[in-house]
Design an enzyme around this catalytic site. Structure first.
Site, PDB file in Angstrom:
ATOM      1  N   GLU A 269       0.836  -1.206   0.000  1.00 56.48           N
ATOM      2  CA  GLU A 269       0.000   0.000   0.000  1.00 56.48           C
ATOM      3  C   GLU A 269       0.871   1.256   0.000  1.00 56.48           C
ATOM      4  O   GLU A 269       1.825   1.361   0.767  1.00 56.48           O
ATOM      5  CB  GLU A 269      -0.888  -0.014   1.250  1.00 56.48           C
ATOM      6  CG  GLU A 269      -1.807   1.185   1.374  1.00 56.48           C
ATOM      7  CD  GLU A 269      -2.578   1.191   2.683  1.00 56.48           C
ATOM      8  OE1 GLU A 269      -3.531   1.968   2.809  1.00 56.48           O
ATOM      9  OE2 GLU A 269      -2.214   0.390   3.588  1.00 56.48           O
ATOM     10  N   LYS A 330      -9.682   2.549  -3.496  1.00 54.02           N
ATOM     11  CA  LYS A 330     -10.175   1.952  -2.250  1.00 54.02           C
ATOM     12  C   LYS A 330     -11.584   2.431  -1.916  1.00 54.02           C
ATOM     13  O   LYS A 330     -11.884   3.625  -1.974  1.00 54.02           O
ATOM     14  CB  LYS A 330      -9.208   2.285  -1.108  1.00 54.02           C
ATOM     15  CG  LYS A 330      -9.509   1.560   0.200  1.00 54.02           C
ATOM     16  CD  LYS A 330      -8.466   1.900   1.258  1.00 54.02           C
ATOM     17  CE  LYS A 330      -8.738   1.137   2.555  1.00 54.02           C
ATOM     18  NZ  LYS A 330      -7.787   1.506   3.616  1.00 54.02           N
ATOM     19  N   CYS A 382      -5.647  -2.751   2.584  1.00 53.49           N
ATOM     20  CA  CYS A 382      -5.611  -2.655   4.049  1.00 53.49           C
ATOM     21  C   CYS A 382      -6.926  -3.067   4.693  1.00 53.49           C
ATOM     22  O   CYS A 382      -7.293  -4.218   4.716  1.00 53.49           O
ATOM     23  CB  CYS A 382      -5.197  -1.231   4.441  1.00 53.49           C
ATOM     24  SG  CYS A 382      -4.892  -1.005   6.208  1.00 53.49           S
TER      25      CYS A 382
END
Length: 503
Positions: A269, A330, A382
């Protein structure tokens, strides 16, 4: 036992301790029977209380659970948010106390609306259904915090075979039902019909789980592909320092140049800590390198682009290079870490509310998967991997699962290990291989049974090598998600409400 069932501070203290037992049943401790004990103690503790008393006891249980299980929030606020210890402690306590309200609601609703008289089997079913309903609610309210579900304790436990059937929530339901039936055993022995029903349920869950443990719900779609996952171990204190930008770009470039050839190269990430539009030259160079090796490269990078209204917004993203296509933005954001609720009021109060990259927007839910080497890759950045239903939606379209993360925010706490356990559960639920690439650990390859097959040490600069197999087919959970279980729980709770009202 009377101490547990009676109102008062001693019973509340026992409830608080019982909440902490669930944390010990999860990673990294993995003493799974403690989840049963924890649920059994709180169920017993609510047996004779008024709704008001039950609400207080439920809150104590929730406080014990979250104070022990998510205390790593303090690390983020103090170490990286620059908040003084007293303020960081106060914010952490406030966070924990707020999460405990879900168990306060459980205690109140149980005592006020659902608890039955002389109906041990029905009580067990209703309590398990209510527990699951509150877990689902916690995973949804204010974007959700689906952490510390008791079902995760079964990743390597005897109920693991149920995960591909109903996901982690089915495991939680089975644990809650088992714990309450054990508490109700003295009553069940006096009701032969109820005892028979209880035994049938226990055999169905525990025997069924053992029988399904070896079931192969999915199969190989193609030959394995080789993977090289880069773990740069970049300290969070320099992650967004402009003076350290070149060092980080050179780090991942050189790690990749020195690495063994692999079909798929994965960076973690925000491995590229600069907007994608400003890193085009760098990414083009890496794309040429990947193409020369006939490799696909996937990396985390912030993205700036217009939203549906034409306004420029920032996104936490993944992009591809070489033999790969697609950009993913995301969708599930971390409160305060990636966006600030009520930011007009909170920004500027303390440094924690002004962390770098804390003004991200949510990506569209209508995004295609990434493609690499001709395969569909389900990406999770994540926090996204902790949402069971969200993850199942992407996994059902995929051949391989990929999660990238930067758990440096949580230091050497238990947070990253809990995060890893949830990623393993997603692989088990989906019957697919998962690549987990992180900045500083834990970087692993996970097989379709949730087991770790390759791993490199945390807090070290290293490259993980291994193979993953593209898979085809859908587990029952990917086909039906949680709808069958939700329907059963809704019917149970409706029946319980009607019966309690008439009684």
């Amino acid at each position: 036992m009377r101490w547990i069932t009676r109102p008062g501070w001693l019973g509340n203290l026992l409830a608080l301790a019982a909440g902490a037992l669930t944390t010990l049943s999860l990673a990294p401790f993995d003493i799974w029977p403690l989840a049963l004990l924890s649920m059994g103690v709180i169920y017993l503790g609510l047996r004779e209380l008024t709704p008001k008393q039950a609400a207080g006891r439920g809150w104590c249980y929730g406080f014990g659970l979250f104070a022990s299980g998510v205390s790593w929030v303090y690390v983020s606020i103090h170490d990286f948010g620059s908040a003084p210890p007293v303020l960081a402690g106060a914010l952490t306590l406030g966070f924990v106390a707020g999460l405990a309200l879900f168990f306060m609601l459980l205690g109140w609703a149980w005592a006020r609306w659902l608890r039955q008289t002389a109906a041990p089997l029905l009580n067990a079913l209703l309590f398990a259904a209510l527990w699951l309903a509150l877990d689902a609610l916690r995973g949804w309210v204010l974007t959700g915090f689906p952490w510390l579900y008791a079902g995760y304790s079964q990743l390597n436990g005897p109920l693991a075979g149920l995960a591909p059937v109903g996901g982690v929530w089915l495991l939680t339901f089975a644990l809650a039902l088992t714990a309450t039936l054990l508490v109700e055993l003295p009553q069940l022995l006096r009701h032969k019909a109820s005892l028979s029903g209880a035994l049938i349920l226990l055999v169905a869950f525990w025997g069924g789980a053992l029988a399904l443990g070896k079931q192969a719900w999915t199969s190989a779609k193609a030959e394995p592909i080789t993977v090289a996952a880069m773990q740069g171990n970049v300290a969070q204190s320099i992650k967004w320092d402009p003076k350290k930008l070149e060092m980080q770009l050179l780090l991942y470039r050189d790690m990749t140049f020195r690495s063994k050839p692999a079909d798929l190269i994965v960076w973690p990430e925000t491995a590229v800590p600069i907007l994608k539009e400003h890193a085009e030259g760098y990414l083009t160079m890496m794309s040429r390198f990947a193409q020369d090796r006939q490799s696909a490269l996937i990396t985390g990078v912030p993205v700036r682009q217009p939203n549906a209204n034409g306004d420029l917004r920032y996104y936490n993203g993944l992009t591809t290079a070489g033999d790969a296509q697609g950009t993913y933005l995301k969708q599930k954001l971390v409160p305060f870490g990636e966006y600030v609720p009520l930011q007009d009021l909170l920004r500027g109060l303390i440094a924690f509310f002004d962390l770098p990259m804390s003004d991200f927007a949510r990506g569209s839910p209508e995004q295609p998967l990434l493609q690499a080497k001709g395969f569909q890759i389900a990406p999770f950045i994540c926090y996204e991997v902790v949402y069971p239903e969200f993850a199942a939606g992407l996994a059902a379209q995929s051949d391989i699962l990929l999660t990238v993360s930067n758990d440096a925010w949580f230091g050497h706490s238990i947070g990253p290990l809990q995060h890893l356990q949830m990623a393993q559960m997603r692989a088990l639920e989906a019957g697919r291989w998962m690549i987990r690439a992180t900045n500083n650990g834990v970087t692993v390859l996970i097989d379709p049974h949730g087991g770790i097959v390759e791993q490199i040490p945390a807090f070290q600069e290293a490259v993980l090598y291994g193979e993953v197999t593209p898979m085809q087919g859908l587990t029952p959970y990917l086909q039906w998600r949680s709808w069958p279980l939700i329907t059963i729980c809704a019917l149970l709770l409706g029946w319980g409400l009607v019966r309690r009202r008439r009684g």
